[in-house]
Design a protein around this motif. Structure first.
Motif, PDB file in Angstrom:
ATOM      1  N   CYS A   1      -4.580   4.828   6.297  1.00 40.46           N
ATOM      2  CA  CYS A   1      -4.084   6.192   6.491  1.00 40.46           C
ATOM      3  C   CYS A   1      -2.924   6.226   7.480  1.00 40.46           C
ATOM      4  CB  CYS A   1      -5.210   7.115   6.942  1.00 40.46           C
ATOM      5  SG  CYS A   1      -6.393   7.473   5.628  1.00 40.46           S
ATOM      6  N   LEU A   2      -3.036   5.464   8.562  1.00 41.37           N
ATOM      7  CA  LEU A   2      -1.941   5.416   9.534  1.00 41.37           C
ATOM      8  C   LEU A   2      -0.675   4.837   8.916  1.00 41.37           C
ATOM      9  CD1 LEU A   2      -3.580   4.284  12.884  1.00 41.37           C
ATOM     10  CD2 LEU A   2      -2.333   6.395  12.447  1.00 41.37           C
ATOM     11  N   MET A   3      -0.825   3.798   8.109  1.00 40.62           N
ATOM     12  CA  MET A   3       0.338   3.195   7.465  1.00 40.62           C
ATOM     13  C   MET A   3       0.969   4.188   6.491  1.00 40.62           C
ATOM     14  SD  MET A   3       2.399   0.654   7.142  1.00 40.62           S
ATOM     15  CE  MET A   3       1.771  -0.922   7.621  1.00 40.62           C
ATOM     16  N   ARG A   4       0.156   4.862   5.708  1.00 45.60           N
ATOM     17  CA  ARG A   4       0.698   5.853   4.764  1.00 45.60           C
ATOM     18  C   ARG A   4       1.380   6.999   5.501  1.00 45.60           C
ATOM     19  NH1 ARG A   4      -3.981   7.652   1.047  1.00 45.60           N
ATOM     20  NH2 ARG A   4      -2.416   9.128   0.331  1.00 45.60           N
ATOM     21  N   ALA A   5       0.801   7.436   6.617  1.00 46.47           N
ATOM     22  CA  ALA A   5       1.420   8.519   7.404  1.00 46.47           C
ATOM     23  C   ALA A   5       2.779   8.072   7.931  1.00 46.47           C
ATOM     24  CB  ALA A   5       0.502   8.935   8.556  1.00 46.47           C
ATOM     25  N   ALA A   6       2.858   6.842   8.414  1.00 42.14           N
ATOM     26  CA  ALA A   6       4.132   6.326   8.925  1.00 42.14           C
ATOM     27  C   ALA A   6       5.182   6.275   7.815  1.00 42.14           C
ATOM     28  CB  ALA A   6       3.928   4.935   9.534  1.00 42.14           C
ATOM     29  N   LEU A   7       4.777   5.833   6.640  1.00 39.54           N
ATOM     30  CA  LEU A   7       5.709   5.757   5.517  1.00 39.54           C
ATOM     31  C   LEU A   7       6.197   7.147   5.102  1.00 39.54           C
ATOM     32  CD1 LEU A   7       3.972   2.987   3.373  1.00 39.54           C
ATOM     33  CD2 LEU A   7       6.135   2.799   4.611  1.00 39.54           C
ATOM     34  N   LEU A   8       5.287   8.126   5.075  1.00 38.85           N
ATOM     35  CA  LEU A   8       5.697   9.495   4.727  1.00 38.85           C
ATOM     36  C   LEU A   8       6.624  10.079   5.789  1.00 38.85           C
ATOM     37  CD1 LEU A   8       2.458  11.100   3.225  1.00 38.85           C
ATOM     38  CD2 LEU A   8       4.591  10.555   2.042  1.00 38.85           C
ATOM     39  N   GLN A   9       6.344   9.784   7.061  1.00 40.70           N
ATOM     40  CA  GLN A   9       7.229  10.252   8.139  1.00 40.70           C
ATOM     41  C   GLN A   9       8.624   9.653   7.950  1.00 40.70           C
ATOM     42  OE1 GLN A   9       6.420  12.609  10.083  1.00 40.70           O
ATOM     43  NE2 GLN A   9       4.389  12.399  10.931  1.00 40.70           N
ATOM     44  N   ALA A  10       8.673   8.373   7.601  1.00 42.29           N
ATOM     45  CA  ALA A  10       9.961   7.712   7.395  1.00 42.29           C
ATOM     46  C   ALA A  10      10.704   8.337   6.218  1.00 42.29           C
ATOM     47  CB  ALA A  10       9.752   6.214   7.163  1.00 42.29           C
ATOM     48  N   GLN A  11       9.983   8.605   5.137  1.00 40.56           N
ATOM     49  CA  GLN A  11      10.616   9.231   3.975  1.00 40.56           C
ATOM     50  C   GLN A  11      11.149  10.617   4.309  1.00 40.56           C
ATOM     51  OE1 GLN A  11       7.588   9.199   0.956  1.00 40.56           O
ATOM     52  NE2 GLN A  11       7.905   7.046   0.460  1.00 40.56           N
ATOM     53  N   ALA A  12      10.479  11.301   5.213  1.00 39.71           N
ATOM     54  CA  ALA A  12      10.910  12.644   5.615  1.00 39.71           C
ATOM     55  C   ALA A  12      12.045  12.585   6.642  1.00 39.71           C
ATOM     56  CB  ALA A  12       9.723  13.430   6.180  1.00 39.71           C
ATOM     57  N   GLY A  13      12.416  11.379   7.071  1.00 42.69           N
ATOM     58  CA  GLY A  13      13.511  11.231   8.027  1.00 42.69           C
ATOM     59  C   GLY A  13      13.128  11.589   9.451  1.00 42.69           C
TER      60      GLY A  13
END
Length: 172
Positions: free
Chosen positions: A72-84
């Protein structure tokens, strides 16, 4: 039909979280909710669900949900990155490294931290993170990647110095 099913997943998932007593069960439901929000294009809600998935009991404590919390933490980090959202991305990766120091995702997380710093033009932080990656892994691949980036940065720095000296020689 699928949109209705996603709505039901979100509605019933939120009710299930309130009823479940074990952290691992709640974490699984938060992960499902995050996936439903992602499918609906609701990135902020997905990130929030993923952060809940990774939260401890109470949230200030280390998670008891185990591998699910790490994912979940990894997915959250990836979504944050995609959101800039660079600061939130960096915080999510650092939290992942703090909470799961022996993670199989440690090297990839460090690489992504360095890449965020590179994108932001934060050369010193990028180089420090690549040094951290090189010094904290036993995997040859990641050592080579980090060493290559560090050597390339040194080469670029020497090139800039020589170009500056060359330009200064014309100004005299």
């Amino acid at each position: 039909w699928q949109a209705q099913r996603l709505d039901d997943t979100v509605r019933y998932g939120q009710q299930a979280v309130a009823m479940l007593t074990e952290a691992a069960e709640r974490s699984r439901v938060w992960g499902i909710l995050a996936a439903a929000h992602e499918a609906r294009g609701e990135s902020p809600q997905a990130i929030q669900a993923l952060q809940q998935c990774a939260a401890g009991d109470p949230p200030e404590q280390p998670p008891t949900a185990g591998p699910q919390a790490e994912v979940c933490l990894m997915r959250a980090a990836l979504l944050q990155a995609q959101a800039g959202k660079a600061p939130q991305t960096l915080a999510a990766y650092e939290r992942l490294l703090q909470m799961f120091p022996n993670s199989s995702r440690k090297e990839a997380s460090l690489f992504r931290i360095a890449d965020v710093h590179r994108q932001r033009g934060e050369k010193a932080q990028m180089l420090a993170t690549f040094a951290r990656l090189r010094d904290n892994t036993s995997e040859t691949f990641w050592q080579k990647v980090a060493t290559e980036y560090l050597e390339q940065a040194q080469w670029q720095e020497r090139l800039q110095e020589r170009l500056a000296a060359f330009q200064n020689s014309f100004m005299r």
